[in-house]
Design a protein around this motif. Sequence first.
Motif, short mmCIF file in Angstrom:
data_model
loop_
_atom_site.label_atom_id
_atom_site.label_comp_id
_atom_site.label_asym_id
_atom_site.label_seq_id
_atom_site.Cartn_x
_atom_site.Cartn_y
_atom_site.Cartn_z
N GLU A 26 0.86 -1.19 0.00
CA GLU A 26 0.00 0.00 0.00
C GLU A 26 0.88 1.23 0.00
O GLU A 26 1.78 1.35 0.82
CB GLU A 26 -0.89 -0.05 1.27
N ASP A 27 0.62 2.15 -0.94
CA ASP A 27 1.50 3.33 -1.01
C ASP A 27 1.02 4.49 -0.16
O ASP A 27 1.78 5.42 0.10
CB ASP A 27 1.69 3.77 -2.47
N ASP A 59 -2.86 -3.33 -2.83
CA ASP A 59 -3.46 -2.16 -3.46
C ASP A 59 -3.18 -2.28 -4.96
O ASP A 59 -2.22 -2.93 -5.37
CB ASP A 59 -2.78 -0.91 -2.87
N MET A 108 -3.34 0.63 -7.35
CA MET A 108 -2.64 1.80 -7.87
C MET A 108 -1.42 2.07 -7.01
O MET A 108 -1.52 2.58 -5.90
CB MET A 108 -3.59 3.00 -7.91
#
Length: 229
Positions: A7-8, A51, A53
């Motif tokens: 997850e960014d 995630d 994106m």
Amino acid sequence: MNVLLVEDENRIAEFVAQGFSAAGHSVAHAGDGAQALEQLAGGGYDIMILDLMLPVKDGVEVLRHVRAGGHTMPVLILSAKVELEDRLKGFELGADDYVPKPFYIEELIARAQLLVARRGGATEASLQAGGIKLDRLKREVSWRDGSVVLSSREYRLLELLMRSPGHLFSRQQILQQVWDINFDPQTNVVDVCIQRMKRKIEAADGAHGVLIESVRGVGYRLKVQLADG
Ligand code: CA
């Protein structure tokens, strides 16, 4: 469970990590796709929460890489992409579940636990298949009449085969998951390890050594039996 969270967005990553920690699970965090694959190579994860994106390598690329490498761990996609098309694409690539953002942390944890439990006792202290039992704490293999202690490499190899009985693993997939190497080392380390493990098991109980089947030119699998015994 050992969770690999990809997850960014730090805010979301912290929120998820806190939720899982509070529920007694441990979370490793990767902030982009490339980092996720690096961490995955280290092994030891029960589930990946992914995630879509992401910087560097997006979630679709990560998932494709995971499945191409023969990793059978459950992957749960957690994404703001909520279109049917995106979800179907995820499942097509081998995702096990899809949770749209925004989400409830309780539901995310419940779904993750269910996936891992269905995996066949991936987080249990023991694993059973074909009449063989793996004690994951002692790293010992046992069956009705005998037991044997395996080296760490032999153990990981047997555990891999036992997690997916009947599934044929190529040498390359075994190398990646047990030796953590992604290239062909041009050696027969896998075959040697299998032979050594089979000899140990056969020496203790002849009947069970043959449970590991070699498929010429392809790889190995654990024979599926209709009934234990
Ligand atoms: Ca993102």
